[in-house]
Design a protein around this motif. Structure first.
Motif, short mmCIF file in Angstrom:
data_model
loop_
_atom_site.label_atom_id
_atom_site.label_comp_id
_atom_site.label_asym_id
_atom_site.label_seq_id
_atom_site.Cartn_x
_atom_site.Cartn_y
_atom_site.Cartn_z
N GLY A 153 5.56 33.45 -5.34
CA GLY A 153 5.51 31.94 -5.43
C GLY A 153 4.20 31.41 -6.38
N GLY A 154 4.01 30.25 -6.45
CA GLY A 154 2.81 29.62 -7.03
C GLY A 154 3.06 28.50 -7.95
N SER A 155 2.26 27.73 -8.39
CA SER A 155 2.67 26.30 -8.71
C SER A 155 2.72 26.59 -10.36
CB SER A 155 0.93 25.50 -8.56
OG SER A 155 -0.02 26.31 -9.16
N GLY A 156 2.40 27.62 -11.08
CA GLY A 156 2.61 27.61 -12.27
C GLY A 156 4.22 27.81 -12.83
N GLY A 157 5.14 27.83 -11.87
CA GLY A 157 6.43 27.79 -12.27
C GLY A 157 7.18 29.30 -12.54
N GLY A 158 6.10 30.27 -12.93
CA GLY A 158 6.43 31.67 -12.88
C GLY A 158 6.39 32.50 -11.62
N LYS A 159 6.38 33.78 -11.54
CA LYS A 159 6.23 34.51 -10.52
C LYS A 159 4.91 35.24 -10.60
CE LYS A 159 11.03 35.84 -10.28
NZ LYS A 159 11.88 37.02 -10.27
N ASN A 160 4.38 35.24 -9.31
CA ASN A 160 2.97 35.56 -9.42
C ASN A 160 3.15 36.83 -8.41
OD1 ASN A 160 1.69 33.37 -10.44
ND2 ASN A 160 0.90 32.56 -8.64
N HIS A 161 2.18 37.82 -8.93
CA HIS A 161 2.12 38.96 -8.26
C HIS A 161 0.83 39.60 -8.05
CE1 HIS A 161 6.35 39.58 -9.85
NE2 HIS A 161 6.10 38.98 -10.91
N ALA A 162 0.87 40.51 -6.79
CA ALA A 162 -0.47 41.12 -6.52
C ALA A 162 -0.72 42.49 -7.32
CB ALA A 162 -0.67 41.31 -4.99
N VAL A 163 -2.04 42.51 -7.92
CA VAL A 163 -2.07 43.58 -8.67
C VAL A 163 -3.74 44.11 -7.81
CG1 VAL A 163 -2.94 44.61 -10.68
CG2 VAL A 163 -1.61 42.81 -10.61
N TYR A 164 -3.59 45.64 -7.55
CA TYR A 164 -4.83 46.15 -6.70
C TYR A 164 -5.74 46.90 -7.69
CZ TYR A 164 -2.45 44.55 -2.41
OH TYR A 164 -1.84 43.76 -1.61
N PHE A 165 -6.97 46.82 -7.49
CA PHE A 165 -8.14 47.52 -8.12
C PHE A 165 -8.93 48.21 -7.32
CE2 PHE A 165 -6.69 43.50 -9.97
CZ PHE A 165 -6.48 43.79 -11.53
N PHE A 166 -9.46 49.00 -7.66
CA PHE A 166 -10.72 49.87 -7.06
C PHE A 166 -11.90 49.92 -7.83
CE2 PHE A 166 -8.97 52.92 -9.72
CZ PHE A 166 -9.97 54.08 -10.04
N GLY A 167 -13.07 49.83 -7.11
CA GLY A 167 -14.47 50.31 -8.00
C GLY A 167 -15.54 49.97 -6.85
N SER A 168 -16.66 50.12 -7.40
CA SER A 168 -17.91 50.05 -6.75
C SER A 168 -18.04 48.35 -6.57
CB SER A 168 -19.15 50.87 -7.19
OG SER A 168 -19.34 50.58 -8.56
N SER A 169 -17.88 47.76 -7.61
CA SER A 169 -18.11 46.25 -7.69
C SER A 169 -16.98 45.77 -8.59
CB SER A 169 -19.31 45.92 -8.24
OG SER A 169 -19.45 46.41 -9.67
N THR A 170 -16.80 44.65 -8.85
CA THR A 170 -15.97 43.95 -9.82
C THR A 170 -16.22 44.27 -11.42
OG1 THR A 170 -17.28 41.96 -9.83
CG2 THR A 170 -15.37 42.09 -8.26
N ALA A 171 -17.58 44.60 -11.45
CA ALA A 171 -17.85 45.26 -12.94
C ALA A 171 -17.16 46.23 -13.33
CB ALA A 171 -19.69 45.10 -12.98
N ASP A 172 -16.79 47.11 -12.47
CA ASP A 172 -16.16 48.40 -12.90
C ASP A 172 -14.78 48.73 -12.21
OD1 ASP A 172 -16.77 49.13 -10.31
OD2 ASP A 172 -18.29 50.86 -10.89
N MET A 173 -14.06 47.63 -11.69
CA MET A 173 -12.96 47.79 -11.00
C MET A 173 -11.81 48.30 -12.11
SD MET A 173 -11.99 44.04 -9.88
CE MET A 173 -11.14 42.60 -10.98
N LYS A 174 -10.92 49.04 -11.72
CA LYS A 174 -9.77 49.52 -12.18
C LYS A 174 -8.70 49.36 -11.59
CE LYS A 174 -12.52 52.99 -14.94
NZ LYS A 174 -14.10 52.53 -14.36
N PRO A 175 -7.47 49.05 -12.28
CA PRO A 175 -5.97 48.85 -11.55
C PRO A 175 -5.66 50.09 -11.17
CG PRO A 175 -6.01 48.82 -13.80
CD PRO A 175 -7.28 49.00 -13.72
N ILE A 176 -5.00 50.21 -9.89
CA ILE A 176 -4.53 51.17 -9.21
C ILE A 176 -3.01 51.57 -9.76
CG2 ILE A 176 -3.80 52.33 -7.17
CD1 ILE A 176 -6.02 50.38 -5.90
#
Length: 224
Positions: A153-176
């Protein structure tokens, strides 16, 4: 007449409950690292204070004025057992700066972000794409949430999805990706051999990552 009154009272209770749920006890860290405690509304509607940035609403208490806090105004915020940090985005959000949930706070961290698929006017995203260099901090806790590519759901009218990332911090996180899921999870959770064994036996996948995170935390607690 009595039924009408009861219906009205029920409506009032539902509205009041929904309003109370959106304001939850929590705190945020400002850009200097100072903690401010109060009530937080995580998914407010309306125009953001700074264009192309995610934002939250904050108030000291239920009677205080509401303050809009843009992503660049704070380092992180915490609501319940969930913590969120600021990250620069690339395609998983239609914003330049947004918040990501710290799904697992290990040396190699797991992050969860929510993006719009574009059907409701959002920016759209694809999990296989990279993430820009972030200005956020590391992790501060964990919590539960949705799975990869599950409509929430979500307020934007579209479909929201969860995307997962890994990394030592947000500065180098990459999608799984699905292809790299097992290797990444073994690296993230390698300090718990029982969990590693389950991962290598392919008992979990990207769609059940939250169950894996909960399982890892349970094993971790049992060994303390």
């Amino acid at each position: 007449m009595r039924r009408l009154v009861l219906t009205f009272l029920l409506f009032v209770l539902i509205v009041a409950g929904a309003y109370a749920q959106k304001w939850q006890p929590g705190y945020f860290y400002d850009t200097k690292g100072q903690i401010e405690k109060g009530l937080i509304h995580q998914n407010p509607s309306g125009r953001p204070p700074i264009k192309d940035e995610g934002f939250i609403e904050f108030r000291d208490d239920a009677k205080a004025d509401v303050i809009k806090l843009s992503a660049s105004d704070i380092k992180a915020y915490v609501v319940g057992r969930d913590s969120f940090v600021v990250a620069a985005t690339d395609l998983w959000s239609n914003r330049v700066l947004d918040f990501v949930r710290v799904a697992l706070d290990t040396d190699l961290k797991l992050y969860a972000a929510f993006g719009d698929d574009g059907s409701g006017g959002g920016g759209g995203f694809s999990p296989q794409f990279g993430v820009g260099a972030g200005g956020g901090t590391g992790g501060m806790g964990g919590g539960l949430g949705g799975g990869i590519s599950i409509p929430i759901g979500g307020s934007g009218g579209g479909k929201n999805h969860a995307v997962y990332f890994f990394g030592s911090s947000t500065a180098d996180m990459k999608p799984i990706s699905n292809q790299a899921f097992n290797d990444i999870m073994v690296e993230v959770m390698g300090d718990e051999p029982d969990v590693v064994e389950q991962i290598r036996a392919k008992k979990f996948n990207l769609g059940s990552i939250e169950r894996l995170i909960a399982y890892y935390k349970g094993v971790e607690v049992s060994h303390r």
